[in-house]
Write an enzyme that holds these catalytic residues in place. Structure first.
Site, PDB file in Angstrom:
ATOM      1  N   HIS A   1      45.666  46.178  36.335  1.00 34.93           N
ATOM      2  CA  HIS A   1      44.996  46.960  37.378  1.00 34.93           C
ATOM      3  C   HIS A   1      43.758  47.679  36.851  1.00 34.93           C
ATOM      4  O   HIS A   1      42.840  48.012  37.609  1.00 34.93           O
ATOM      5  CB  HIS A   1      45.983  47.967  37.950  1.00 34.93           C
ATOM      6  CG  HIS A   1      45.633  48.450  39.326  1.00 34.93           C
ATOM      7  ND1 HIS A   1      44.389  48.286  39.888  1.00 34.93           N
ATOM      8  CD2 HIS A   1      46.372  49.102  40.256  1.00 34.93           C
ATOM      9  CE1 HIS A   1      44.374  48.810  41.097  1.00 34.93           C
ATOM     10  NE2 HIS A   1      45.569  49.319  41.345  1.00 34.93           N
TER      11      HIS A   1
ATOM     12  N   ASP B   1      43.240  27.617  49.349  1.00 39.95           N
ATOM     13  CA  ASP B   1      43.570  26.185  49.326  1.00 39.95           C
ATOM     14  C   ASP B   1      43.041  25.570  48.035  1.00 39.95           C
ATOM     15  O   ASP B   1      41.834  25.468  47.837  1.00 39.95           O
ATOM     16  CB  ASP B   1      42.954  25.497  50.541  1.00 39.95           C
ATOM     17  CG  ASP B   1      43.407  24.052  50.695  1.00 39.95           C
ATOM     18  OD1 ASP B   1      44.004  23.501  49.739  1.00 39.95           O
ATOM     19  OD2 ASP B   1      43.150  23.460  51.750  1.00 39.95           O
TER      20      ASP B   1
END
Length: 441
Positions: free
Chosen positions: A160, A379
């Site tokens: 993070h 995708d």
């Protein structure tokens, strides 16, 4: 079947950028918000059903090769991700790479869809949130999980400290575009050095800001799904003359906070209890001038809302407080990021959070939204994911909101103590609008 599920690791390798990082980019200065952000690992999982009627090992091998090759290519653009953190102030962009794991799962993806479980999916992620960070630790871990049906779960765990969820969204979008052969210049990341955002620091505060830390505790994570139609009903209930058109984030997070705070008061045997919620706000569009949306790093600010000791918990009022605080935040905090005194303001916020974390006289909640990050458009060449999820995290009183698969609903991943969660799961005012852990359709 799920209870007997096993994950077998097939390979582990370090993926490095396909082209070396230029010498003039080898050191990257972390910004103040990056320095304050804890170095915990957060994870996102993308679930892809089989795109073939028959299991074909060659087809699986081709998918793995595509993932590795495109990851190497995209790291050339995201060169900080392949580096290592030094002294909490900079990243050495040394092209050491990110970890890529390939694993075999002795289950069907349909088993996971039938019984979604935030604890179970820890089997599919490459690193835990609480794992220690060393100067030589990679900043990104990827695990490709191959199921018996040839379904695939891709888990990405990121430090993070180097990236917020918007940065990760930019990264995953570019990675899948490389795999699909549709990468374009608009997807390239922008790197703004911390020194370009913050001018001269205020010497009344330490140059190294205090790092916010999360306490790891034993708790329970539950998944609540808010359909689009129910969110519309909730908006109507939560609207007022002050906030006539609340957002779906405002109404969902306010309702969950209302139920959680009430459960805490009951379990503690108190009629009055102070409560605070910290919401992570993307400041890219809120600063003056705006920061590009594809900027990499932590461009988050804490929007802090309090329920006073004797304040009644009312949904409409919570939404009003959310809206008022966000507007005030945009004026007084976000606009200061580019100017002198930014360090002072950032440290003041960090100090307020740390005081709340160390106190025992209030309930502290964390809320972050991962909605509208286009994860369902990811995708790699075999279709879009059917579902995205997060694993449970050992941080009490935290909630992560993600898009439902239709892009309109919301999935809320709520982590509470066992006692508070038992009450929250039974609240009619929550279950009127949310379904508790429904199967993935």
């Amino acid at each position: 079947m799920v209870s007997s599920m096993k994950v077998e690791y097939l390979s582990k390798e370090m993926i490095k950028p396909s082209s070396p990082t230029p010498e003039n980019l080898r050191l990257f200065q972390l910004g103040l918000i990056d320095q304050i952000t804890p170095p915990n690992f957060l994870s996102l999982l993308l679930y892809y059903p089989s795109d073939s009627d028959q299991v074909d090992n060659l087809h699986i091998i081709a998918k793995m090769q595509r993932l590795r090759a495109s990851l190497s290519e995209v790291l050339t653009h995201f060169y900080t991700f392949a580096g290592r953190i030094k002294d909490n102030t900079m990243i050495t962009c040394n092209d050491e790479g990110v970890v890529f794991l390939e694993a075999q799962v002795n289950a069907f993806l349909s088993d996971i869809f039938e019984e979604p479980d935030a604890d179970l999916v820890h089997h599919f992620i490459p690193i835990k949130m609480e794992d220690p960070l060393t100067p030589t630790s990679p900043l990104i871990f990827v695990q490709a999980n191959i199921f018996k049906c040839e379904g695939l779960v891709i888990a990405v765990s990121f430090n993070h400290k180097i990236a917020d969820i918007k940065s990760v969204s930019t990264f995953i979008k570019a990675w899948s575009a490389h795999a699909f052969g549709s990468m374009n210049e608009a997807m390239l990341p922008k790197f703004l050095s911390g020194t370009t955002l913050h001018d001269s620091p205020d010497q009344s505060y330490p140059i190294t800001p205090p790092v916010i830390e999360f306490k790891m505790t034993k708790c329970v994570t539950s998944r609540f799904v808010f359909d689009d139609s129910k969110i519309k009903e909730l908006k109507t209930k939560a609207s007022s003359k002050t906030v006539q058109q609340p957002t779906r984030f405002e109404v969902v997070s306010a309702l969950i906070w209302e139920c959680s705070a009430r459960a805490s008061r009951i379990n503690l045997g108190l009629t009055n209890r102070e409560s605070m919620i910290i919401r992570s706000v993307n400041i890219r569009k809120r600063v003056v001038p705006p920061i590009p949306e594809n900027s990499i790093g932590n461009f988050l600010g804490p929007s802090i809302v309090r329920l006073e000791l004797d304040e009644e918990i009312v949904l409409q009022q919570l939404v009003i407080q959310f809206r008022n605080d966000l507007e005030e935040f945009s004026k007084s905090i976000a606009e200061a990021i580019h100017h002198e005194g930014a360090l002072c303001k950032v440290c003041e916020l960090a100090k307020e959070v740390k005081i709340a974390q160390n106190g025992d006289d209030l309930d502290l909640y964390y809320c972050t939204s991962w909605c509208r990050m286009s994860f369902y458009d990811t995708d790699f060449g075999w279709g879009r994911p059917k579902w995205i999820s997060v694993p449970s995290i050992p941080v009490k009183n935290s909630m992560i909101l993600t898009d439902a698969s239709d892009g309109k609903g919301i999935e809320a991943w709520l982590t509470l103590s066992e006692e508070d969660m038992e009450l929250v799961r039974s609240y009619k005012e929550l279950l009127e609008f949310a379904s508790l852990n429904p199967r993935i359709l």
